[in-house]
Enzyme design. Structure first.
Site, PDB file in Angstrom:
ATOM      1  N   TRP A 104       0.943  -0.844   0.174  1.00 32.62           N
ATOM      2  CA  TRP A 104      -0.045  -0.666  -0.228  1.00 32.62           C
ATOM      3  C   TRP A 104       1.158   1.002   0.064  1.00 32.62           C
ATOM      4  CZ3 TRP A 104       0.721  -2.404   4.712  1.00 32.62           C
ATOM      5  CH2 TRP A 104       0.937  -1.937   5.547  1.00 32.62           C
ATOM      6  N   ASP A 123       4.722  -5.326   3.595  1.00 31.96           N
ATOM      7  CA  ASP A 123       4.722  -6.495   4.362  1.00 31.96           C
ATOM      8  C   ASP A 123       6.503  -7.597   4.570  1.00 31.96           C
ATOM      9  OD1 ASP A 123       3.026  -4.754   5.849  1.00 31.96           O
ATOM     10  OD2 ASP A 123       0.985  -6.324   5.208  1.00 31.96           O
TER      11      ASP A 123
END
Length: 178
Positions: A104, A123
């Site tokens: 994101w 992540d």
């Protein structure tokens, strides 16, 4: 020659049997309207060499602050454990984990130069949660209507392991000024 005449006559008759004047006019009108919209499409307009601005040298933004703190300028849209506290850094995953292929993004203002930068939040996946330095800053967060703008999703789903460990904050580039 008679062969070509018969071939073209049969072809013309087939086209006439399968199509109509109205269909032809509709297709012609559609294409004319479509071509009228071509100038509205975004294009990269070239500049002449004498009016082109000098390209800005590519450089990393100047850093200030503690990357292990949630108040660090790159973390304005982060939601998770900071990799800086988990054996990695703000732009690399700890050993034994892999960076997610899905991310994101957010736009954060660097206090040193006052410019906005596009930050990709990746992540790190593969081992259990780090459980250190939890940081949830949702500056500019909006209701979830586009998943690529949300930090509330397990972005490890695109990786070989879906187990979340920590999050990085990588500068992608300079954001456009408003």
């Amino acid at each position: 020659m008679k062969f070509l005449d018969r071939f073209f006559e049969k072809s013309a008759r087939r086209v006439a049997q399968r199509s109509s004047r109205r269909g032809f006019l509709a297709a012609l009108g559609t294409s004319m309207v479509g071509m009228g919209g071509i100038p509205l499409l975004p294009v990269a307009r070239g500049q002449t060499p004498d009016t082109a601005p000098a390209p800005e040298p590519a450089r990393a933004p100047q850093e200030v602050g503690d990357p292990a703190s949630c108040d660090y300028w790159r973390y304005c849209a982060v939601d998770g454990f900071l990799c800086e506290c988990c054996g990695g850094s703000y732009n690399s995953c700890p050993a034994g984990t892999e960076m997610s292929t899905l991310t994101w993004i957010g736009t954060c203002r660097n206090p040193v130069d006052g410019r906005n930068y596009v930050i990709s939040y990746n992540d790190c996946c593969g081992t259990t949660q780090c459980a250190t330095c939890l940081c949830q800053r949702d500056e500019g967060d909006r209701p979830l209507y586009r998943s690529d703008k949300s930090n509330d999703i397990n972005w490890c789903l695109g990786s070989s392991s879906t187990v979340y460990h920590c999050s990085t904050a990588i500068v992608v580039g300079l954001a456009f000024e408003k």
